[in-house]
Design a protein around this motif. Structure first.
Motif, mmCIF file in Angstrom:
data_model
loop_
_atom_site.group_PDB
_atom_site.id
_atom_site.type_symbol
_atom_site.label_atom_id
_atom_site.label_comp_id
_atom_site.label_asym_id
_atom_site.label_seq_id
_atom_site.Cartn_x
_atom_site.Cartn_y
_atom_site.Cartn_z
ATOM 1 N N GLU A 17 45.139 35.011 35.985
ATOM 2 C CA GLU A 17 46.067 34.937 37.121
ATOM 3 C C GLU A 17 46.688 36.297 37.432
ATOM 4 O O GLU A 17 46.954 36.621 38.587
ATOM 5 N N HIS A 34 46.538 37.914 41.130
ATOM 6 C CA HIS A 34 47.779 38.139 41.881
ATOM 7 C C HIS A 34 48.233 39.594 41.896
ATOM 8 O O HIS A 34 49.268 39.908 42.451
ATOM 9 N N ASN A 39 54.676 38.055 41.858
ATOM 10 C CA ASN A 39 53.979 37.541 40.681
ATOM 11 C C ASN A 39 53.545 38.601 39.689
ATOM 12 O O ASN A 39 53.159 38.275 38.581
#
Length: 122
Positions: free
Chosen positions: A61, A65, A85
């Motif tokens: 992730e 991001h 993020n």
């Protein structure tokens, strides 16, 4: 415009001070083959992306991001604009880079001292 995954991988790799050769070795491929991943010539499978995330010591992730724009202002200070993020990720990557650079500087100082002691110059 959002960065492509290949750009995100390259940016994180550079912030970690990893070479293309290092990642290629870890992936079991040639440096040329890895370079094609970062250039977007080779399609990146999900499994390969997961492998890269493990090698870079980030979550998948985090790669997906990762968005940051770096530029120098008039005082040569780094100014960053980041997506929500990845604020912690970017900070940690820069901390890691600073630690590595400090270690390199200390090693260089030590080698310089040894050289001075051996040859008596400077």
């Amino acid at each position: 415009m959002a960065s492509q995954i290949k750009d995100k991988i390259k940016n994180i790799r550079e912030l970690k001070n990893y070479t293309q050769n290092y990642l290629a070795d870890q992936l079991g491929i040639s440096q040329a083959a890895y370079s094609k991943i970062e250039k977007g010539i080779t399609d990146l499978s999900f499994n390969k992306l997961e492998e890269i995330a493990v090698i870079l010591e980030v979550n998948l992730e985090d790669i997906l991001h990762f968005e940051t724009d770096l530029f120098l202002n008039n005082n040569s200070e780094i100014v960053m604009t980041e997506a929500k993020n990845n604020n912690d990720l970017v900070q940690n990557l820069y901390k890691d880079k600073i630690i590595l650079l400090e270690k390199l500087l200390n090693k260089t100082d030590l080698e310089l001292k040894r050289y001075r002691d051996k040859f008596g110059i400077f």
